[in-house]
Design a protein around this motif. Structure first.
Motif, PDB file in Angstrom:
ATOM      1  N   ILE A  27       0.849  -1.199   0.000  1.00  0.00           N
ATOM      2  CA  ILE A  27       0.000   0.000   0.000  1.00  0.00           C
ATOM      3  C   ILE A  27       0.879   1.241   0.000  1.00  0.00           C
ATOM      4  O   ILE A  27       0.635   2.191  -0.735  1.00  0.00           O
ATOM      5  CB  ILE A  27      -0.959   0.002   1.211  1.00  0.00           C
ATOM      6  N   GLY A  28       1.926   1.219   0.802  1.00  0.00           N
ATOM      7  CA  GLY A  28       2.840   2.360   0.882  1.00  0.00           C
ATOM      8  C   GLY A  28       3.534   2.657  -0.428  1.00  0.00           C
ATOM      9  O   GLY A  28       3.829   3.809  -0.732  1.00  0.00           O
ATOM     10  N   SER A  29       3.786   1.633  -1.227  1.00  0.00           N
ATOM     11  CA  SER A  29       4.482   1.852  -2.498  1.00  0.00           C
ATOM     12  C   SER A  29       3.676   2.741  -3.447  1.00  0.00           C
ATOM     13  O   SER A  29       4.245   3.437  -4.282  1.00  0.00           O
ATOM     14  CB  SER A  29       4.809   0.520  -3.170  1.00  0.00           C
ATOM     15  N   TYR A  30       2.361   2.763  -3.295  1.00  0.00           N
ATOM     16  CA  TYR A  30       1.530   3.631  -4.129  1.00  0.00           C
ATOM     17  C   TYR A  30       1.736   5.105  -3.790  1.00  0.00           C
ATOM     18  O   TYR A  30       1.514   5.978  -4.618  1.00  0.00           O
ATOM     19  CB  TYR A  30       0.047   3.281  -3.977  1.00  0.00           C
ATOM     20  N   PHE A  31       2.131   5.402  -2.564  1.00  0.00           N
ATOM     21  CA  PHE A  31       2.257   6.786  -2.115  1.00  0.00           C
ATOM     22  C   PHE A  31       3.688   7.315  -2.162  1.00  0.00           C
ATOM     23  O   PHE A  31       3.906   8.512  -2.018  1.00  0.00           O
ATOM     24  CB  PHE A  31       1.712   6.923  -0.685  1.00  0.00           C
ATOM     25  N   GLU A  32       4.676   6.451  -2.367  1.00  0.00           N
ATOM     26  CA  GLU A  32       6.068   6.878  -2.353  1.00  0.00           C
ATOM     27  C   GLU A  32       6.408   7.854  -3.469  1.00  0.00           C
ATOM     28  O   GLU A  32       7.295   8.681  -3.319  1.00  0.00           O
ATOM     29  CB  GLU A  32       6.995   5.668  -2.409  1.00  0.00           C
ATOM     30  N   HIS A  37       6.411  13.020  11.067  1.00  0.00           N
ATOM     31  CA  HIS A  37       5.919  11.729  10.598  1.00  0.00           C
ATOM     32  C   HIS A  37       6.077  11.632   9.087  1.00  0.00           C
ATOM     33  O   HIS A  37       5.918  12.623   8.370  1.00  0.00           O
ATOM     34  CB  HIS A  37       4.451  11.552  10.966  1.00  0.00           C
ATOM     35  N   LEU A  38       6.391  10.445   8.610  1.00  0.00           N
ATOM     36  CA  LEU A  38       6.527  10.228   7.171  1.00  0.00           C
ATOM     37  C   LEU A  38       5.159  10.269   6.508  1.00  0.00           C
ATOM     38  O   LEU A  38       4.191   9.694   7.020  1.00  0.00           O
ATOM     39  CB  LEU A  38       7.178   8.874   6.906  1.00  0.00           C
ATOM     40  N   MET A  39       5.103  10.948   5.378  1.00  0.00           N
ATOM     41  CA  MET A  39       3.843  11.058   4.656  1.00  0.00           C
ATOM     42  C   MET A  39       3.306   9.676   4.286  1.00  0.00           C
ATOM     43  O   MET A  39       2.108   9.421   4.397  1.00  0.00           O
ATOM     44  CB  MET A  39       4.026  11.906   3.394  1.00  0.00           C
ATOM     45  N   ALA A  83      -0.376   8.126   5.231  1.00  0.00           N
ATOM     46  CA  ALA A  83      -1.283   7.699   4.160  1.00  0.00           C
ATOM     47  C   ALA A  83      -1.684   6.235   4.329  1.00  0.00           C
ATOM     48  O   ALA A  83      -2.862   5.888   4.190  1.00  0.00           O
ATOM     49  CB  ALA A  83      -0.621   7.915   2.802  1.00  0.00           C
ATOM     50  N   VAL A  84      -0.723   5.378   4.662  1.00  0.00           N
ATOM     51  CA  VAL A  84      -1.031   3.949   4.845  1.00  0.00           C
ATOM     52  C   VAL A  84      -1.956   3.758   6.038  1.00  0.00           C
ATOM     53  O   VAL A  84      -2.925   2.988   5.972  1.00  0.00           O
ATOM     54  CB  VAL A  84       0.265   3.123   4.999  1.00  0.00           C
ATOM     55  N   ASP A 102      -4.685  15.627  14.474  1.00  0.00           N
ATOM     56  CA  ASP A 102      -4.485  16.875  13.733  1.00  0.00           C
ATOM     57  C   ASP A 102      -3.485  16.685  12.596  1.00  0.00           C
ATOM     58  O   ASP A 102      -3.653  17.233  11.505  1.00  0.00           O
ATOM     59  CB  ASP A 102      -4.013  17.985  14.671  1.00  0.00           C
ATOM     60  N   CYS A 103      -2.448  15.901  12.840  1.00  0.00           N
ATOM     61  CA  CYS A 103      -1.468  15.602  11.794  1.00  0.00           C
ATOM     62  C   CYS A 103      -2.137  14.823  10.660  1.00  0.00           C
ATOM     63  O   CYS A 103      -1.920  15.124   9.481  1.00  0.00           O
ATOM     64  CB  CYS A 103      -0.314  14.807  12.406  1.00  0.00           C
ATOM     65  N   ILE A 104      -2.936  13.854  11.003  1.00  0.00           N
ATOM     66  CA  ILE A 104      -3.663  13.068  10.000  1.00  0.00           C
ATOM     67  C   ILE A 104      -4.601  13.984   9.214  1.00  0.00           C
ATOM     68  O   ILE A 104      -4.652  13.930   7.985  1.00  0.00           O
ATOM     69  CB  ILE A 104      -4.440  11.915  10.674  1.00  0.00           C
ATOM     70  N   ARG A 105      -5.327  14.829   9.914  1.00  0.00           N
ATOM     71  CA  ARG A 105      -6.262  15.750   9.263  1.00  0.00           C
ATOM     72  C   ARG A 105      -5.527  16.677   8.288  1.00  0.00           C
ATOM     73  O   ARG A 105      -5.961  16.868   7.154  1.00  0.00           O
ATOM     74  CB  ARG A 105      -7.006  16.584  10.311  1.00  0.00           C
TER      75      ARG A 105
END
Length: 88
Positions: A10-15, A28-30, A34-35, A76-79
């Motif tokens: 799943i993470g490979s889609y966002f890299e 935090h890593l984006m 996202a994952v 808040d970070c997630i938002r």
């Protein structure tokens, strides 16, 4: 029967996405955020608070699949990440 999905895939889609957040406060890593969001939404979460609660309850499992250099991101970070617009 549902086929198991590798969380790392799943993470490979966002890299390949560019991170438009300001570097000053990025703890935090984006990809991790996202994952977490994708997994939580698949499990029925409907917002940043629910996503954060889901992640806190599964922190040890998530830590086996994600870097999480500063633990689970806050709601808040997630938002903020979910509200980010692409720079493209």
């Amino acid at each position: 029967m549902a086929k198991p999905v590798d969380v790392g895939s799943i993470g490979s889609y966002f890299e390949s996405l560019s991170d438009s957040r300001h570097t000053r406060n990025c703890k935090h890593l984006m990809v991790d955020i996202a994952v977490i969001a994708v997994c939580a939404v698949i499990c029925g979460c409907d917002g940043p608070t629910a996503i954060h609660r889901w992640a806190k309850n599964r922190e040890s499992w998530l830590a086996r699949h994600l870097a999480l250099p500063n633990g689970i991101p806050s709601r808040d970070c997630i938002r903020r990440l979910l509200m980010c617009k692409s720079s493209k």
